[in-house]
Design a protein around this motif. Structure first.
Motif, PDB file in Angstrom:
ATOM      1  N   ILE A  29      -2.326  10.063   4.548  1.00  0.00           N
ATOM      2  CA  ILE A  29      -2.142   8.693   4.062  1.00  0.00           C
ATOM      3  C   ILE A  29      -0.753   8.231   4.461  1.00  0.00           C
ATOM      4  O   ILE A  29       0.248   8.875   4.154  1.00  0.00           O
ATOM      5  N   THR A  30      -0.707   7.091   5.174  1.00  0.00           N
ATOM      6  CA  THR A  30       0.562   6.618   5.710  1.00  0.00           C
ATOM      7  C   THR A  30       0.489   5.112   5.963  1.00  0.00           C
ATOM      8  O   THR A  30      -0.477   4.443   5.572  1.00  0.00           O
ATOM      9  N   SER A  31       1.500   4.576   6.637  1.00  0.00           N
ATOM     10  CA  SER A  31       1.558   3.147   6.933  1.00  0.00           C
ATOM     11  C   SER A  31       1.180   2.893   8.392  1.00  0.00           C
ATOM     12  O   SER A  31       1.010   3.836   9.177  1.00  0.00           O
ATOM     13  N   LYS A  32       1.102   1.617   8.751  1.00  0.00           N
ATOM     14  CA  LYS A  32       0.624   1.249  10.089  1.00  0.00           C
ATOM     15  C   LYS A  32       1.501   1.786  11.218  1.00  0.00           C
ATOM     16  O   LYS A  32       1.021   2.065  12.306  1.00  0.00           O
ATOM     17  N   GLY A  33       2.792   1.939  10.975  1.00  0.00           N
ATOM     18  CA  GLY A  33       3.687   2.332  12.054  1.00  0.00           C
ATOM     19  C   GLY A  33       3.758   3.821  12.321  1.00  0.00           C
ATOM     20  O   GLY A  33       4.499   4.259  13.208  1.00  0.00           O
ATOM     21  N   GLY A  38       5.593   7.974  16.206  1.00  0.00           N
ATOM     22  CA  GLY A  38       5.477   9.366  16.621  1.00  0.00           C
ATOM     23  C   GLY A  38       5.448  10.374  15.494  1.00  0.00           C
ATOM     24  O   GLY A  38       5.518  11.581  15.730  1.00  0.00           O
ATOM     25  N   TRP A  39       5.303   9.896  14.239  1.00  0.00           N
ATOM     26  CA  TRP A  39       5.317  10.818  13.097  1.00  0.00           C
ATOM     27  C   TRP A  39       4.160  11.807  13.156  1.00  0.00           C
ATOM     28  O   TRP A  39       4.348  13.002  12.928  1.00  0.00           O
ATOM     29  N   PHE A  51      -5.695   7.593   7.010  1.00  0.00           N
ATOM     30  CA  PHE A  51      -5.686   6.234   6.475  1.00  0.00           C
ATOM     31  C   PHE A  51      -4.270   5.713   6.691  1.00  0.00           C
ATOM     32  O   PHE A  51      -3.317   6.220   6.104  1.00  0.00           O
ATOM     33  N   ASP A  52      -4.117   4.704   7.569  1.00  0.00           N
ATOM     34  CA  ASP A  52      -2.778   4.235   7.931  1.00  0.00           C
ATOM     35  C   ASP A  52      -2.594   2.750   7.635  1.00  0.00           C
ATOM     36  O   ASP A  52      -2.057   1.999   8.448  1.00  0.00           O
ATOM     37  N   ASP A  53      -3.039   2.359   6.463  1.00  0.00           N
ATOM     38  CA  ASP A  53      -2.954   0.940   6.099  1.00  0.00           C
ATOM     39  C   ASP A  53      -2.262   0.732   4.746  1.00  0.00           C
ATOM     40  O   ASP A  53      -2.586  -0.193   4.010  1.00  0.00           O
ATOM     41  N   VAL A  54      -1.310   1.608   4.415  1.00  0.00           N
ATOM     42  CA  VAL A  54      -0.552   1.426   3.175  1.00  0.00           C
ATOM     43  C   VAL A  54       0.493   0.341   3.400  1.00  0.00           C
ATOM     44  O   VAL A  54       1.273   0.404   4.358  1.00  0.00           O
ATOM     45  N   GLY A  83       7.531   6.382   3.692  1.00  0.00           N
ATOM     46  CA  GLY A  83       8.469   6.070   2.626  1.00  0.00           C
ATOM     47  C   GLY A  83       7.814   6.202   1.267  1.00  0.00           C
ATOM     48  O   GLY A  83       6.705   6.735   1.134  1.00  0.00           O
ATOM     49  N   GLY A  84       8.492   5.697   0.248  1.00  0.00           N
ATOM     50  CA  GLY A  84       7.981   5.821  -1.106  1.00  0.00           C
ATOM     51  C   GLY A  84       6.615   5.208  -1.300  1.00  0.00           C
ATOM     52  O   GLY A  84       5.791   5.745  -2.064  1.00  0.00           O
ATOM     53  N   SER A  85       6.328   4.110  -0.607  1.00  0.00           N
ATOM     54  CA  SER A  85       5.026   3.449  -0.764  1.00  0.00           C
ATOM     55  C   SER A  85       3.884   4.363  -0.354  1.00  0.00           C
ATOM     56  O   SER A  85       2.904   4.530  -1.092  1.00  0.00           O
ATOM     57  N   SER A  86       3.992   4.966   0.820  1.00  0.00           N
ATOM     58  CA  SER A  86       2.930   5.857   1.302  1.00  0.00           C
ATOM     59  C   SER A  86       2.784   7.082   0.411  1.00  0.00           C
ATOM     60  O   SER A  86       1.669   7.508   0.095  1.00  0.00           O
ATOM     61  N   MET A  87       3.913   7.663  -0.013  1.00  0.00           N
ATOM     62  CA  MET A  87       3.838   8.854  -0.848  1.00  0.00           C
ATOM     63  C   MET A  87       3.302   8.534  -2.238  1.00  0.00           C
ATOM     64  O   MET A  87       2.538   9.322  -2.815  1.00  0.00           O
ATOM     65  N   ASP A  88       3.670   7.378  -2.797  1.00  0.00           N
ATOM     66  CA  ASP A  88       3.153   7.003  -4.113  1.00  0.00           C
ATOM     67  C   ASP A  88       1.641   6.837  -4.084  1.00  0.00           C
ATOM     68  O   ASP A  88       0.931   7.277  -4.999  1.00  0.00           O
TER      69      ASP A  88
END
Length: 294
Positions: A29-33, A38-39, A51-54, A83-88
């Motif tokens: 679970i992560t964000s679009k970028g 390269g993460w 899922f990369d839409d946080v 960041g905190g958003s994806s981890m939360d």
């Protein structure tokens, strides 16, 4: 009696993510970028379910969307990277789905990788969920990620960490353990900002999470959420609201915190809603206000 709660396992070293052996079946679970930065390639996670839409300041609806989409899928772990958003979001979903949790911070300020807290928007308002089941099983803190972060991300993240550890030091729930960690965190973060030492910022952010996660942030955070609800980044809001709360509380950190805010050159913020509306919302935030020292 003081009770200290922490996650089970912490890996702390540069390149530790690259060297970690991840389980075979995971949901990332992560964000679009995440891909473009390269993460996922760096961590060797490109072939996992993703899922990369946080979004920034994520909504409770995002967690429900993920749970609905993946609840019947075959995987053992949820990995939150970002960041905190994806981890939360990752922590909350794993908690509700009864999956093991691996957290990988790529920004260093939220401390979410080591706390029992998930902050989500409910009906457009930031709400913090607290539960021991939200703790990560494993946190991997790898300073590799800060090297490619933008200046704006670093400064918003680091002032967030500075706000958390200084507010938590002053909290009514503080104890010798949390005060030691929070004071050490601020010393490291301050030096990291003044000397541009990224390793100290990473370590300071970690100490911050362990410290405030076992006490509480206070007035500065209660004031900040009305700005975050209007789209101002959390760190940017805290630069001003924590400064004012430290002045009100006669905090020993007031002058040092104010100096860092000036060095980082945060632009002024304004509030669209009326002060009466903002006040009404702020006064409902007992988790922060009840622990304020004054």
């Amino acid at each position: 009696m003081w009770t200290i709660k922490q996650l089970q396992k912490l890996s702390l070293e540069k390149n530790s993510v690259k060297e970690f052996s991840f389980p075979e079946k995971c949901l990332v679970i992560t964000s679009k970028g995440a891909k473009s930065r390269g993460w996922l390639d760096y961590a060797g996670l490109s072939n996992q379910m993703i899922f990369d839409d946080v979004e920034s300041n994520p909504s409770f609806e995002t967690t429900m969307k993920i749970i609905s989409k993946f609840q019947n899928s075959d995987f053992s772990h949820i990995i939150g990277i970002g960041g905190g958003s994806s981890m939360d979001v990752a922590k909350y979903c794993a908690f509700k789905m009864n999956k093991l949790k691996i957290m990988i911070p790529t920004t260093f300020g939220s401390g979410s990788e080591v706390t029992r807290i998930s902050v989500l928007k409910v009906d457009g308002k930031k709400t913090s969920f607290h539960d021991d089941g939200i703790f990560a099983d494993i946190a991997i803190v790898d300073s590799h990620f800060i090297e490619n972060s933008t200046d704006i991300v670093i400064k918003n993240s680091v002032i967030d960490a500075c706000a958390q550890c200084t507010e938590a030091f002053d909290s009514k729930l503080a104890n010798p353990y949390t005060k030691f960690l929070c004071n050490s965190a601020f010393d490291l973060l301050e030096e990291g900002i003044l000397t541009k030492n990224y390793e100290k910022i990473v370590l300071g952010s970690l100490f911050d999470g362990l410290g405030f996660g076992n006490s509480s942030t206070t007035l500065g955070h209660a004031l900040s959420y009305v700005y975050s609800n209007e789209g101002i980044s959390h760190g940017h809001a805290l630069a001003f609201t924590t400064t004012l709360s430290h002045k009100f509380n006669n905090s020993q950190f007031y002058q040092r915190f104010l100096k860092l805010v000036k060095i980082l050159q945060f632009g002024k913020i304004t509030l669209d809603q009326s002060l009466e509306e903002a006040t009404e919302l702020i006064l409902t935030d007992r988790k922060h206000l009840d622990n304020n020292p004054k």
